[in-house]
Design a protein around this motif. Structure first.
Motif, PDB file in Angstrom:
ATOM      1  N   MET A   1      13.855   5.308  -9.114  1.00 50.56           N
ATOM      2  CA  MET A   1      12.928   6.781  -9.028  1.00 50.56           C
ATOM      3  C   MET A   1      11.970   6.710  -7.899  1.00 50.56           C
TER       4      MET A   1
ATOM      5  N   TYR B   1      14.253  -2.334  -8.790  1.00 46.32           N
ATOM      6  CA  TYR B   1      13.771  -0.687  -8.597  1.00 46.32           C
ATOM      7  C   TYR B   1      13.843  -0.502  -9.970  1.00 46.32           C
ATOM      8  N   LEU B   2      12.888   0.212 -10.869  1.00 47.36           N
ATOM      9  CA  LEU B   2      12.914   1.274 -12.156  1.00 47.36           C
ATOM     10  C   LEU B   2      14.231   2.506 -11.585  1.00 47.36           C
TER      11      LEU B   2
ATOM     12  N   ILE C   1       1.199  -0.957   0.172  1.00 51.83           N
ATOM     13  CA  ILE C   1      -0.224  -0.027   0.094  1.00 51.83           C
ATOM     14  C   ILE C   1       0.692   1.453   0.037  1.00 51.83           C
TER      15      ILE C   1
ATOM     16  N   THR D   1       5.050  -1.958  -9.764  1.00 53.95           N
ATOM     17  CA  THR D   1       4.071  -3.051  -9.069  1.00 53.95           C
ATOM     18  C   THR D   1       3.008  -2.631  -9.345  1.00 53.95           C
TER      19      THR D   1
ATOM     20  N   ASP E   1      12.876  -2.488  -1.389  1.00 49.56           N
ATOM     21  CA  ASP E   1      13.281  -1.681  -0.165  1.00 49.56           C
ATOM     22  C   ASP E   1      12.726  -1.434   1.027  1.00 49.56           C
TER      23      ASP E   1
ATOM     24  N   ASP F   1      -1.294   3.325   2.392  1.00 48.22           N
ATOM     25  CA  ASP F   1      -0.734   3.977   2.825  1.00 48.22           C
ATOM     26  C   ASP F   1      -1.028   5.007   3.983  1.00 48.22           C
TER      27      ASP F   1
ATOM     28  N   TYR G   1      -2.788  -6.501   4.632  1.00 45.31           N
ATOM     29  CA  TYR G   1      -3.013  -7.520   3.467  1.00 45.31           C
ATOM     30  C   TYR G   1      -4.802  -8.103   4.351  1.00 45.31           C
TER      31      TYR G   1
ATOM     32  N   HIS H   1      10.934  -7.545  -6.590  1.00 47.68           N
ATOM     33  CA  HIS H   1      11.395  -7.013  -7.376  1.00 47.68           C
ATOM     34  C   HIS H   1      12.371  -6.466  -7.464  1.00 47.68           C
TER      35      HIS H   1
ATOM     36  N   LEU I   1       1.591  -3.409   7.264  1.00 42.99           N
ATOM     37  CA  LEU I   1       1.482  -4.871   6.939  1.00 42.99           C
ATOM     38  C   LEU I   1      -0.455  -5.341   7.017  1.00 42.99           C
TER      39      LEU I   1
HETATM   40  O1  ME8 Z   1       7.021   1.869   1.492  1.00 41.05           O
HETATM   41  N1  ME8 Z   1      11.119   0.937  -9.178  1.00 41.05           N
HETATM   42  O2  ME8 Z   1       5.819   3.091   0.107  1.00 41.05           O
HETATM   43  P1  ME8 Z   1       5.966   3.384  -1.076  1.00 41.05           P
HETATM   44  C1  ME8 Z   1      10.204  -0.319  -8.455  1.00 41.05           C
HETATM   45  N2  ME8 Z   1       3.495   3.157   2.463  1.00 41.05           N
HETATM   46  N3  ME8 Z   1       9.072  -0.306  -7.180  1.00 41.05           N
HETATM   47  C2  ME8 Z   1       9.343   1.122  -6.869  1.00 41.05           C
HETATM   48  C3  ME8 Z   1      10.238   2.429  -6.754  1.00 41.05           C
HETATM   49  C4  ME8 Z   1      10.781   2.123  -7.744  1.00 41.05           C
HETATM   50  N4  ME8 Z   1      11.600   3.063  -7.926  1.00 41.05           N
HETATM   51  N5  ME8 Z   1       9.327   3.012  -6.317  1.00 41.05           N
HETATM   52  C5  ME8 Z   1       8.393   2.579  -5.681  1.00 41.05           C
HETATM   53  C6  ME8 Z   1       6.012   2.323   1.200  1.00 41.05           C
HETATM   54  N6  ME8 Z   1       8.410   1.591  -5.978  1.00 41.05           N
HETATM   55  C7  ME8 Z   1       4.782   1.414   2.552  1.00 41.05           C
HETATM   56  C8  ME8 Z   1       4.353   0.021   1.675  1.00 41.05           C
HETATM   57  S1  ME8 Z   1       3.413  -2.448   2.721  1.00 41.05           S
HETATM   58  C9  ME8 Z   1       2.430  -2.578   3.766  1.00 41.05           C
HETATM   59  C10 ME8 Z   1       3.761  -0.154   2.912  1.00 41.05           C
HETATM   60  C11 ME8 Z   1       7.081   0.467  -5.887  1.00 41.05           C
HETATM   61  O3  ME8 Z   1       4.830   4.405  -1.294  1.00 41.05           O
HETATM   62  C12 ME8 Z   1       7.080  -1.167  -5.036  1.00 41.05           C
HETATM   63  O4  ME8 Z   1       6.252  -1.682  -4.725  1.00 41.05           O
HETATM   64  O5  ME8 Z   1       6.855   4.399  -0.929  1.00 41.05           O
HETATM   65  C13 ME8 Z   1       8.238  -0.260  -3.515  1.00 41.05           C
HETATM   66  O6  ME8 Z   1       8.127  -1.356  -2.425  1.00 41.05           O
HETATM   67  C14 ME8 Z   1       6.597   0.644  -2.988  1.00 41.05           C
HETATM   68  O7  ME8 Z   1       6.486   1.290  -3.907  1.00 41.05           O
HETATM   69  C15 ME8 Z   1       6.838   1.607  -1.750  1.00 41.05           C
HETATM   70  O8  ME8 Z   1       6.162   2.623  -2.180  1.00 41.05           O
END
Ligand code: ME8
Length: 510
Positions: A302, A294-295, A9, A23, A265, A48, A231, A292, A228
């Motif tokens: 990013m 990072y892009l 989220i 994702t 991350d 989130d 889910y 996965h 978390l």
């Molecule tokens: O971490 N490349 O939220 P978030 C690939 N709220 N995926 C990426 C990316 C990139 N450059 N940037 C973001 C959080 N993502 C928490 C998560 S879950 C219970 C709580 C995607 O907004 C990727 O899926 O920072 C990464 O794990 C997620 O966005 C992080 O989103």
């Protein structure tokens, strides 16, 4: 069979970017593929909304955290249909139903003896909403991800007894080598566990923007535990998807999750805290985490905080959602880091979507129109070509079962190329000149239409709108995986097809 897939989220401290879309697209491909297999599927994404990153961003903008959350949650929610995501529910952690369930589960964790009172002192990154261990700090006490100075925090907390799960987590990893994939991420998680687990703060005292702790009104839950649990909580109140479980029985049908899809991350939270928390609450553990990469743009992750983002909305406007979906899963081997750029996007659009798939679809449908008025007679297929499709559906299923989305796509794409070679080899335009070879031409056209159906069915999870258009032109309404076998359905009539991927995409194309 049921299949439950989730995305992280996303934080509502800023607008969505391509990393988030990535994702969600990947999880959507998995969800659609499993629906094609006739499984009962639940696909969850959401936002989130608690914690310091959101409270701080709201403060900086001069709005309340709830206002910022509402504004950005709406943007994340709007992104899902724009990228073709077929999520069954969109969870927001400020939903009182989620909050009540969090309180219930975490009270149970406390009742089970895994919560105690103490004082926390350590380095904290407000952007990560994460306490950093000494080994995880850049020179100058900086966050290795956000490059900002960490703050030294000391506060009274309730602690979660993570260390109590050291052995059980090690056993989990030993018994279930596919709990976390790819292997590098499994190794990383296991070595984190082996290095020795410390108890972690479960609550925050200084913060008010969170789920209140039911047994102490001066605390809110640390945002990661609140997050978390989404889910699990979602299944307790989301409406049932069509044709799936009866209302209110989603937990029984879909828990535990089949796949949590995340980027690296947030590995530690999902691979260590999350299973420990579920053990503490006596809930079943998920089957798999797929992590996965990072892009990257210009070599850096990013990220909203870094501001180096590629705007998915602009890309979709110009090329359509399907092209973006295809591009990110084709360009970057799913599971690894990889660079993306407008230039390589345009290049793949042109060379693969327009010239390979688009052209194959145009040539096939227009030849059937020109030479046979759109009608195909029943009869045999070209055995040699069909042999190249043997077990293709099964292989794609095996890959997707392991979340190997780029490998599955590559298998399918080899068949797109095979079909283009077949056109060249058999040159239907030559056969059409010779009345004596009419039967041969029929067989070639039939084989091409069937091959095209096969790739369209298998590509549907990746590019649903384009494949639906293609299948409609072939007169095929059944997108189930059985159609991946050439000859499965008997195509009898083929209609004209507008270019699937026009070479000069118009601005504003949806
Ligand atoms: O971490 N490349 O939220 P978030 C690939 N709220 N995926 C990426 C990316 C990139 N450059 N940037 C973001 C959080 N993502 C928490 C998560 S879950 C219970 C709580 C995607 O907004 C990727 O899926 O920072 C990464 O794990 C997620 O966005 C992080 O989103």
């Amino acid at each position: 069979m049921s299949f439950y897939v989730t995305t992280p989220i996303y934080y509502v401290n800023a607008a969505p970017h391509l990393g988030h879309a990535y994702t969600t697209i990947a999880a959507d491909v998995m969800a659609r593929h499993h629906r094609q297999r006739g499984e009962s599927v639940f696909f969850l994404t959401g936002t989130d909304e608690h914690g310091e990153p959101v409270a701080d961003a709201a403060h900086a903008k001069g709005v309340t955290p709830q206002q910022l959350a509402d504004e950005n949650a709406a943007r994340f929610k709007a992104l899902a249909p724009l990228i073709g995501a077929s999520n069954d529910f969109f969870i927001r952690t400020t939903d009182p139903k989620h909050m009540a369930k969090v309180q219930e589960v975490l009270s149970r964790v406390r009742d089970n003896g895994y919560v105690y009172e103490g004082t926390y002192e350590g380095w904290y990154c407000p952007r990560c909403a994460d306490f950093k261990s000494e080994s995880d700090i850049d020179p100058g006490n900086r966050c290795p991800i956000h490059h900002i100075e960490l703050t030294r925090e000391q506060e009274d907390s309730y602690f979660f007894a993570l260390s109590a799960f050291q052995e059980r987590l090690q056993e989990l990893y030993e018994q279930r080598p596919d709990f976390v994939t790819p292997r590098t991420r499994y190794n990383e998680a296991l070595s984190f566990v082996r290095s020795g687990l410390h108890d972690v703060p479960l609550t925050r005292h200084k913060l008010t923007w969170g789920v209140p702790v039911p047994w102490d009104s001066e605390h809110v839950f640390y945002v990661w535990f609140d997050a978390l649990l989404n889910y699990y909580t979602a299944l307790s109140y989301a409406p049932a998807p069509d044709g799936a479980a009866p209302e209110n029985d989603l937990v029984a049908t879909f828990w535990p999750a089949s796949y949590h899809v995340i980027a690296k991350d947030i590995l530690r939270f999902h691979a260590v805290y999350w299973p420990a928390l579920l053990m503490a609450a006596a809930l079943e553990l998920p089957q798999h985490l797929f992590v996965h990469g990072y892009l990257l743009m210009e070599g850096e992750k990013m990220s909203k905080s870094l501001g180096n983002v590629l705007d998915p909305f602009a890309a979709i406007d110009r090329y359509g959602a399907d092209a973006l979906r295809f591009y990110v899963l084709r360009e970057v081997p799913f599971g690894q880091d990889g660079s993306v750029s407008s230039a390589s996007f345009e290049q793949r659009y042109e060379s693969e979507l327009a010239n390979e798939l688009g052209n194959l679809a145009s040539r096939t449908t227009s030849m059937i129109g020109r030479y046979r008025n759109g009608a195909l007679s029943a009869g045999e297929l070209d055995a040699e070509l069909v042999a190249d499709f043997d077990a293709l559906g099964e292989r794609v299923c095996e890959h997707v079962d392991r979340a190997e989305l780029t490998l599955a796509l590559d298998e399918i794409w080899q068949r797109v190329r095979r079909l283009n070679r077949y056109v060249e080899e058999r040159s239907p335009w030559q056969l059409a000149k010779d009345e004596a070879r009419a039967e041969e031409l029929d067989r070639v056209l039939r084989t091409l239409a069937e091959g095209l159906r096969s790739v369209a069915v298998l590509l549907w999870p990746y590019m649903p709108a384009s494949c639906e258009r293609l299948l409609a032109a072939l007169g095929v309404s059944d997108i189930s995986i059985a159609g991946a076998q050439p000859g499965a359905g008997g195509i009898t009539h083929v209609s004209p097809l507008e270019p699937l991927f026009p070479k000069e995409p118009a601005d504003g194309r949806g």
